[in-house]
Write a protein that holds these residues in place. Structure first.
Motif, PDB file in Angstrom:
ATOM      1  N   UNK A  26       0.823  -1.204   0.000  1.00  0.00           N
ATOM      2  CA  UNK A  26       0.000   0.000   0.000  1.00  0.00           C
ATOM      3  C   UNK A  26       0.859   1.257   0.000  1.00  0.00           C
ATOM      4  N   UNK A  27       2.095   1.096  -0.457  1.00  0.00           N
ATOM      5  CA  UNK A  27       3.024   2.212  -0.544  1.00  0.00           C
ATOM      6  C   UNK A  27       2.541   3.213  -1.598  1.00  0.00           C
ATOM      7  N   UNK A  28       2.543   4.473  -1.239  1.00  0.00           N
ATOM      8  CA  UNK A  28       2.041   5.502  -2.141  1.00  0.00           C
ATOM      9  C   UNK A  28       2.780   5.556  -3.462  1.00  0.00           C
ATOM     10  N   UNK A  29       4.087   5.301  -3.447  1.00  0.00           N
ATOM     11  CA  UNK A  29       4.875   5.336  -4.679  1.00  0.00           C
ATOM     12  C   UNK A  29       4.471   4.213  -5.637  1.00  0.00           C
ATOM     13  N   UNK A  30       4.162   3.047  -5.068  1.00  0.00           N
ATOM     14  CA  UNK A  30       3.719   1.917  -5.905  1.00  0.00           C
ATOM     15  C   UNK A  30       2.379   2.248  -6.548  1.00  0.00           C
ATOM     16  N   UNK A  31       1.474   2.798  -5.757  1.00  0.00           N
ATOM     17  CA  UNK A  31       0.155   3.162  -6.279  1.00  0.00           C
ATOM     18  C   UNK A  31       0.296   4.229  -7.366  1.00  0.00           C
ATOM     19  N   UNK A  32       1.154   5.229  -7.123  1.00  0.00           N
ATOM     20  CA  UNK A  32       1.357   6.286  -8.114  1.00  0.00           C
ATOM     21  C   UNK A  32       1.935   5.722  -9.410  1.00  0.00           C
ATOM     22  N   UNK A  33       2.909   4.821  -9.307  1.00  0.00           N
ATOM     23  CA  UNK A  33       3.481   4.202 -10.505  1.00  0.00           C
ATOM     24  C   UNK A  33       2.414   3.427 -11.290  1.00  0.00           C
ATOM     25  N   UNK A  34       1.520   2.733 -10.553  1.00  0.00           N
ATOM     26  CA  UNK A  34       0.465   1.959 -11.216  1.00  0.00           C
ATOM     27  C   UNK A  34      -0.489   2.880 -11.972  1.00  0.00           C
ATOM     28  N   UNK A  35      -0.859   3.988 -11.342  1.00  0.00           N
ATOM     29  CA  UNK A  35      -1.765   4.941 -11.985  1.00  0.00           C
ATOM     30  C   UNK A  35      -1.102   5.570 -13.212  1.00  0.00           C
ATOM     31  N   UNK A  36       0.171   5.946 -13.086  1.00  0.00           N
ATOM     32  CA  UNK A  36       0.886   6.534 -14.218  1.00  0.00           C
ATOM     33  C   UNK A  36       1.060   5.529 -15.348  1.00  0.00           C
ATOM     34  N   UNK A  37       1.148   4.248 -15.006  1.00  0.00           N
ATOM     35  CA  UNK A  37       1.298   3.213 -16.038  1.00  0.00           C
ATOM     36  C   UNK A  37      -0.006   2.986 -16.794  1.00  0.00           C
ATOM     37  N   UNK A  38      -1.135   3.402 -16.182  1.00  0.00           N
ATOM     38  CA  UNK A  38      -2.411   3.256 -16.888  1.00  0.00           C
ATOM     39  C   UNK A  38      -3.487   2.521 -16.126  1.00  0.00           C
ATOM     40  N   UNK A  39      -3.243   2.207 -14.860  1.00  0.00           N
ATOM     41  CA  UNK A  39      -4.255   1.491 -14.071  1.00  0.00           C
ATOM     42  C   UNK A  39      -5.434   2.392 -13.765  1.00  0.00           C
ATOM     43  N   UNK A  40      -6.646   1.863 -13.906  1.00  0.00           N
ATOM     44  CA  UNK A  40      -7.860   2.588 -13.553  1.00  0.00           C
ATOM     45  C   UNK A  40      -8.179   2.450 -12.067  1.00  0.00           C
ATOM     46  N   UNK A  41      -7.807   1.299 -11.482  1.00  0.00           N
ATOM     47  CA  UNK A  41      -8.082   1.032 -10.072  1.00  0.00           C
ATOM     48  C   UNK A  41      -6.888   0.310  -9.460  1.00  0.00           C
ATOM     49  N   UNK A  42      -6.736   0.442  -8.140  1.00  0.00           N
ATOM     50  CA  UNK A  42      -5.675  -0.239  -7.400  1.00  0.00           C
ATOM     51  C   UNK A  42      -6.291  -0.848  -6.150  1.00  0.00           C
ATOM     52  N   UNK A  43      -6.114  -2.170  -5.971  1.00  0.00           N
ATOM     53  CA  UNK A  43      -6.635  -2.854  -4.792  1.00  0.00           C
ATOM     54  C   UNK A  43      -5.483  -3.503  -4.029  1.00  0.00           C
ATOM     55  N   UNK A  44      -5.593  -3.494  -2.706  1.00  0.00           N
ATOM     56  CA  UNK A  44      -4.557  -4.064  -1.857  1.00  0.00           C
ATOM     57  C   UNK A  44      -4.918  -5.486  -1.449  1.00  0.00           C
ATOM     58  N   UNK A  45      -3.934  -6.380  -1.536  1.00  0.00           N
ATOM     59  CA  UNK A  45      -4.102  -7.762  -1.072  1.00  0.00           C
ATOM     60  C   UNK A  45      -4.082  -7.807   0.463  1.00  0.00           C
ATOM     61  N   UNK A  46      -4.875  -8.686   1.093  1.00  0.00           N
ATOM     62  CA  UNK A  46      -5.886  -9.544   0.480  1.00  0.00           C
ATOM     63  C   UNK A  46      -7.108  -8.727   0.058  1.00  0.00           C
ATOM     64  N   UNK A  47      -7.613  -9.019  -1.120  1.00  0.00           N
ATOM     65  CA  UNK A  47      -8.719  -8.250  -1.690  1.00  0.00           C
ATOM     66  C   UNK A  47     -10.021  -8.597  -0.969  1.00  0.00           C
ATOM     67  N   UNK A  48     -10.732  -7.573  -0.559  1.00  0.00           N
ATOM     68  CA  UNK A  48     -12.057  -7.776   0.036  1.00  0.00           C
ATOM     69  C   UNK A  48     -13.103  -7.714  -1.070  1.00  0.00           C
ATOM     70  N   UNK A  49     -14.122  -8.560  -0.965  1.00  0.00           N
ATOM     71  CA  UNK A  49     -15.107  -8.664  -2.039  1.00  0.00           C
ATOM     72  C   UNK A  49     -15.842  -7.343  -2.245  1.00  0.00           C
ATOM     73  N   UNK A  50     -16.119  -6.610  -1.150  1.00  0.00           N
ATOM     74  CA  UNK A  50     -16.830  -5.341  -1.312  1.00  0.00           C
ATOM     75  C   UNK A  50     -15.974  -4.316  -2.048  1.00  0.00           C
ATOM     76  N   UNK A  51     -14.631  -4.364  -1.825  1.00  0.00           N
ATOM     77  CA  UNK A  51     -13.737  -3.450  -2.541  1.00  0.00           C
ATOM     78  C   UNK A  51     -13.671  -3.806  -4.021  1.00  0.00           C
ATOM     79  N   UNK A  52     -13.666  -5.108  -4.305  1.00  0.00           N
ATOM     80  CA  UNK A  52     -13.632  -5.560  -5.696  1.00  0.00           C
ATOM     81  C   UNK A  52     -14.902  -5.140  -6.429  1.00  0.00           C
ATOM     82  N   UNK A  53     -16.056  -5.331  -5.804  1.00  0.00           N
ATOM     83  CA  UNK A  53     -17.328  -4.944  -6.423  1.00  0.00           C
ATOM     84  C   UNK A  53     -17.364  -3.440  -6.681  1.00  0.00           C
ATOM     85  N   UNK A  54     -16.908  -2.654  -5.702  1.00  0.00           N
ATOM     86  CA  UNK A  54     -16.895  -1.201  -5.874  1.00  0.00           C
ATOM     87  C   UNK A  54     -15.989  -0.784  -7.022  1.00  0.00           C
TER      88      UNK A  54
END
Length: 410
Positions: free
Chosen positions: A88-116
């Motif tokens: 959940x490091x901010x730099x990792x999330x920022x790199x993912x968004x800059x690479x083109x990710x629309x969403x970022x979820x942290x493991x272990x994934x919760x079903x309500x977060x996945x649905x949202x």
């Protein structure tokens, strides 16, 4: 109405990939189109399967995983990317968004977060259901008792919907013992619901359509099993998976229920947007409607989906009046289908639907207008109460029919 989205996932870790896969299989808003264990192969998988969402789990190799996200952004722009990571490091999330990710979820994934996350991607991708979605209008057709014309209603409504070129329609015969939708369509199916259910994990969209029987109207049919003893081979979980794949493939799913209101029937009822409860104007049928509505009221959201359809209106002088029927049921009548015994016997014995055999008959017009009314309701457009109350009666306009395109295959 559910917008079923196709998903492909890549994760070199068998453990986390299996956990995510099992979570996805439990959701009826998505269909797991493909899974991959190698980052270097996933671009080809996306190119071939064209999923709506690609899930990239980057923990095995963050640099390689994020490079894959960049590649997908450039080569498969219609595929929205969802990145999953235990970090959940901010730099990792920022790199993912800059690479083109629309969403970022942290493991272990919760079903309500996945649905949202899936809902947000659906809204971004399709504008909140305003057009271009893979929406499927699921209609369950149930009967107040046997012999009220449930299968006739399901088959003829499905064929009318299928005659519209913009629609792709499938009919599932859920009367596992005595279903006869195939007889109404003069069809000899190669595969049945049991075959599809037992091979669901190996089916994709093209294989599914080859497993169905296509009618000249454009309607696809998934019939009941041939052998009575095979009925027990389909479990509620199996049916949930089958309906999920059908919803991801077709614009309309019509389900002809049995009269036993079994576990399978309730799976269909819960998945439906509209439940057409077919009855007649006699006391046993109307009392059964009351009983069924009481039972439906015990399942959250089920009762509100029911629309009462009165069949064979004008059958005889001994009929209960429409006003008295509504008082007895405590429900408004949504639609009326006129009695036309001669035409219905002819089309049933010939195995030809009304839209092809008797396109100008009053009973056919009733189904055409019913289909139009359900479609307007589906799209959130205002439904004319007077037209619905009349149920495509004698004064129904012929202009709507004459302007309609000819059935597919004609």
């Amino acid at each position: 109405m559910s917008n079923v989205l196709r998903i492909a996932i890549v994760d070199p870790s068998d453990t986390s990939r299996t956990a995510l896969k099992n979570m996805l299989l439990g959701l009826d808003i998505v269909w797991l189109e493909a899974e991959c264990s190698r980052y270097e192969f996933f671009s080809d998988v996306v190119t071939q399967t064209k999923p709506d969402i690609g899930i990239v789990c980057i923990d095995s190799n963050p640099d390689k995983g994020l490079k894959l996200v960049e590649t997908l952004r450039d080569t498969s722009s219609e595929c929205a990317i969802l990145v999953v990571s235990s970090s959940n490091d901010g730099q990792v999330i920022l790199r993912a968004v800059r690479a083109g990710a629309k969403e970022f979820l942290t493991q272990p994934v919760r079903v309500e977060d996945l649905v949202s996350a899936v809902d947000r991607i659906s809204t971004q991708k399709f504008g909140g259901g305003s057009g271009g979605t893979r929406s499927c209008h699921v209609i369950a057709v149930a009967g107040a008792t046997g012999g009220v014309g449930t299968t006739s209603a399901a088959v003829n409504l499905a064929c009318v919907l299928a005659s519209e070129p913009r629609n792709s329609v499938v009919l599932v015969d859920l009367d596992m013992a005595l279903g006869d939708a195939d007889v109404f369509l003069d069809a000899i199916p190669d595969y049945t619901l049991v075959d599809v259910a037992q091979n669901i994990s190996r089916l994709d969209f093209s294989l599914l359509k080859r497993s169905l029987t296509k009618h000249s109207s454009g309607l696809y049919l998934l019939p009941r099993p041939v052998q009575l003893q095979d009925a027990s081979l389909v479990t509620p979980d199996d049916l949930t998976r089958v309906l999920g794949l059908l919803k991801a493939t077709f614009t309309h799913l019509i389900i002809d229920l049995s009269k036993s209101y079994s576990e399978l029937d309730f799976v269909a009822l819960k998945s439906a947007k509209d439940i057409l409860l077919v009855t007649q104007l006699d006391l046993p049928c109307l009392r059964n409607v009351v009983r069924l509505m009481m039972s439906f009221g015990e399942v959250e959201g089920l009762k509100d989906k029911v629309k009462i359809v009165v069949n064979r209106v004008g059958l005889g002088s001994g009929e209960i009046s429409l006003k008295k029927a509504q008082e007895t049921m405590g429900r408004e009548i949504f639609w009326q289908l006129p009695n036309d015994y001669r035409t219905m016997v002819e089309v049933r014995n010939n195995g030809v639907p009304l839209i092809e055999q008797a396109p100008k008959a009053g009973i056919t017009q009733a189904f055409i207008t019913l289909a139009d009314t359900l479609s307007r309701d589906e799209k959130g457009k205002d439904v004319d109460p007077a037209a619905a109350a009349a149920g495509a009666g004698k004064n129904a306009s012929w202009l709507g029919f004459l302007s309609r395109p000819k059935p597919k295959g004609k």
